[in-house]
Design an enzyme around this catalytic site. Structure first.
Site, PDB file in Angstrom:
ATOM      1  N   HIS A 134      35.550  10.265 -12.530  1.00  0.00           N
ATOM      2  CA  HIS A 134      36.285   9.372 -11.630  1.00  0.00           C
ATOM      3  C   HIS A 134      35.979   7.897 -11.883  1.00  0.00           C
ATOM      4  CE1 HIS A 134      32.586   9.590  -8.982  1.00  0.00           C
ATOM      5  NE2 HIS A 134      32.913   8.329  -8.781  1.00  0.00           N
ATOM      6  N   ASP A 164      33.819  16.643 -12.756  1.00  0.00           N
ATOM      7  CA  ASP A 164      33.738  15.182 -12.580  1.00  0.00           C
ATOM      8  C   ASP A 164      32.773  14.549 -13.573  1.00  0.00           C
ATOM      9  OD1 ASP A 164      34.407  12.722 -11.496  1.00  0.00           O
ATOM     10  OD2 ASP A 164      32.837  12.794  -9.975  1.00  0.00           O
ATOM     11  N   GLY A 237      29.181   2.270  -6.697  1.00  0.00           N
ATOM     12  CA  GLY A 237      28.816   1.791  -8.029  1.00  0.00           C
ATOM     13  C   GLY A 237      27.744   2.602  -8.707  1.00  0.00           C
ATOM     14  N   ASN A 238      27.078   3.505  -7.954  1.00  0.00           N
ATOM     15  CA  ASN A 238      26.043   4.344  -8.549  1.00  0.00           C
ATOM     16  C   ASN A 238      26.609   5.509  -9.355  1.00  0.00           C
ATOM     17  OD1 ASN A 238      23.738   3.501  -6.145  1.00  0.00           O
ATOM     18  ND2 ASN A 238      23.025   3.958  -8.216  1.00  0.00           N
ATOM     19  N   SER A 239      27.903   5.793  -9.185  1.00  0.00           N
ATOM     20  CA  SER A 239      28.501   6.946  -9.860  1.00  0.00           C
ATOM     21  C   SER A 239      28.228   6.922 -11.355  1.00  0.00           C
ATOM     22  CB  SER A 239      30.016   6.961  -9.658  1.00  0.00           C
ATOM     23  OG  SER A 239      30.363   7.672  -8.506  1.00  0.00           O
ATOM     24  N   VAL A 293      37.930  37.412 -11.064  1.00  0.00           N
ATOM     25  CA  VAL A 293      37.323  38.117  -9.937  1.00  0.00           C
ATOM     26  C   VAL A 293      37.080  37.142  -8.788  1.00  0.00           C
ATOM     27  CG1 VAL A 293      36.195  39.941 -11.259  1.00  0.00           C
ATOM     28  CG2 VAL A 293      35.009  37.774 -10.904  1.00  0.00           C
TER      29      VAL A 293
END
Length: 497
Positions: A134, A164, A237-239, A293
């Site tokens: 992201h 992600d 902003g830490n992503s 499954v």
């Protein structure tokens, strides 16, 4: 993606995309819009030795000196229209929200630059780095800032929305990579450190402990969610930044926070990244094996009812018709306890093991049935993309359905199970609603089931298209809609554009 059963105020949202909404929404992903002036901090030279505990506490300063040189601040730029900007805030352009009325509003259609901010870290000296999907997805340009404030350009190598995660390549080198640890070995209560670019304050260091493991937040496709929870401070902003253990090894990729609380941060386990890195680098995407499954963990009541020796394994509740598992002879009530000889202790083990294998590969499944062990062989199929349906969608822009701003899908067995829709309900499920459309203004949303149109029952996207074919522009449309969240149906009245 957020689960359709959760109220909007509790959803996990992408911080790289919706920083404006952070005040209104609880859960957010840790990216940023880059609206805060950039802050810098002086950084000491890295040291080679591992951190050493002193006076009964870890030497966090030594750990930071070792980790910081491997962390990058990521800034992205893309060009968006006024309509896309309005998605940040229902009634206000985010530029107007922060800076007051603008001479060119979003309705002017004038394209604008949109900046996002995140973090990442080197995993190889040649510039290969990990971050979040992201943070960089859809970016027209990617720039990174190194620990010594050097600026570099980067490009996307591979993206995987299901987890992600993203792999990027930074120009230049050599760089200092972080070693990858073993997230499975993490213990609740263990010290960890988060490093990143919160609110454009590059290379910020925070510390905390592992608060929990195996969290599912409703952000991604639920079967792939396996977050590490930490109280190390994580902000916009830490992503994409690393979560490291006391040995300076990356054990997670910081990704989300719960803005409704304090110190509720979440990271993707590094072992999840390890499984898909080879595919991301080689092909730029991830193709996963699929067993077909529907499983759950074995609890005490199932152990007793099925006379199982332990609670280890994945209990099969249902199977995809003619799917790989059904064709291999797996039955509802079987407990899968091993894949290719590797033990399956919980459903997560089965999902990770199968999804790491390529379609077409044969796998040996060890199952317990009626108290006896047996081995079955299944040939994996390719896992459908998130939300992908077997039948075609209805709702292209030129059709009556599309004019209302709707995308709909067949209400198949898998969707019924995901949304808990009873067999007595027939119709088509709404898969997407266009912003500012007639359907949006009427309050329709993904996950609702359209049962009838103007009194005519519908059972497929083509039925819906046919029912709307003769509805002229300006005419009223009466939709009878079932809401699985409350188990009731109600009418929605729209005017055909």
């Amino acid at each position: 993606m957020p689960t359709m059963k959760e109220p909007k105020a509790q959803r996990v949202m992408t911080l790289g995309v919706v920083a404006v909404a952070a005040a209104a929404l609880g859960m957010v992903l840790a990216g940023g819009l880059g609206l805060t002036p950039e802050g810098s901090a002086s950084r000491p030279a890295p040291i080679a030795e591992a951190p050493v505990a002193a006076a009964g506490l870890p030497d966090f300063a030594a750990l930071a000196e070792r980790v910081v040189p491997s962390v990058i601040s990521v800034t992205t730029t893309d060009i968006v229209t006024g309509r896309e900007l309005q998605q940040f805030h229902r009634n206000m352009d985010p530029f107007e929200f922060f800076f007051g009325p603008q001479p060119f509003g979003p309705d002017s259609g004038r394209p604008r630059k949109r900046q996002g901010a995140g973090s990442g870290f080197f995993i190889r000296s040649d510039g290969l780095a990990l971050t979040n999907n992201h943070v960089v997805e859809g970016a027209d340009t990617i720039n990174v800032q190194l620990a010594d404030n050097t600026q570099r350009k980067a490009k996307i190598v591979g993206l995987d929305a299901a987890t992600d995660l993203a792999l990027i390549k930074v120009e230049g080198g050599p760089f200092t990579p972080l070693p990858l640890g073993d997230s499975d070995a993490l213990r609740v209560g263990e010290w960890v450190m988060a490093v990143g670019n919160p609110l454009a304050m590059d290379h910020t260091v925070t510390v905390g402990v592992v608060s929990a493991k195996g969290r599912a937040l409703g952000l991604l496709e639920r079967s792939f969610e396996n977050y590490i929870q930490t109280d190390a401070a994580i902000n916009l902003g830490n992503s994409g930044g690393p979560l490291v253990n006391l040995r300076g090894e990356a054990v997670g990729i910081n990704s989300a926070i719960n803005a409704a609380g304090q110190n509720l941060g979440f990271a993707i386990p590094i072992n999840t990244a390890k499984l898909i890195l080879p595919q991301l680098e080689k092909t730029g995407k991830v193709v996963r094996g699929y067993l077909g499954v529907f499983v759950k963990d074995v609890e005490e009541k199932e152990q007793e009812a099925f006379k199982l020796p332990s609670r280890e394994g994945a209990l099969v509740q249902d199977l995809e018709k003619d799917g790989p598992a059904e064709q291999a002879g797996v039955k509802a009530g079987d407990v899968i306890v091993a894949v290719n000889g590797t033990p399956v202790k919980v459903t997560r083990d089965l999902i990770d093991r199968v999804s790491s294998l390529p379609p077409g590969e044969k796998v040996k499944l060890e199952v317990i049935r009626n108290g006896k062990r047996q081995t079955l062989t299944a040939t994996l199929k390719e896992r459908p993309a998130s939300g992908e349906q077997a039948q075609g969608r209805g709702g292209s822009s030129g059709t009556p359905v599309g004019k209302l701003g709707l995308q709909v899908d067949e209400l198949d067995r898998r969707t019924r199970r995901q949304l808990d829709i009873p067999d007595t309900v027939t119709g088509v499920v709404i898969s997407d609603v266009e912003d500012l459309s007639a359907a949006d203004e009427a309050g329709l949303r993904p996950g609702l089931v359209i049962v009838s149109v103007n009194g005519t029952e519908v059972a497929s996207p083509s039925d819906l298209t046919e029912a709307l074919r003769d509805v002229g522009s300006g005419a009223m449309v009466r939709l009878y809609v079932y809401d699985p969240r409350v188990g009731r149906s109600s009418f929605y009245i729209l005017r055909m554009p």
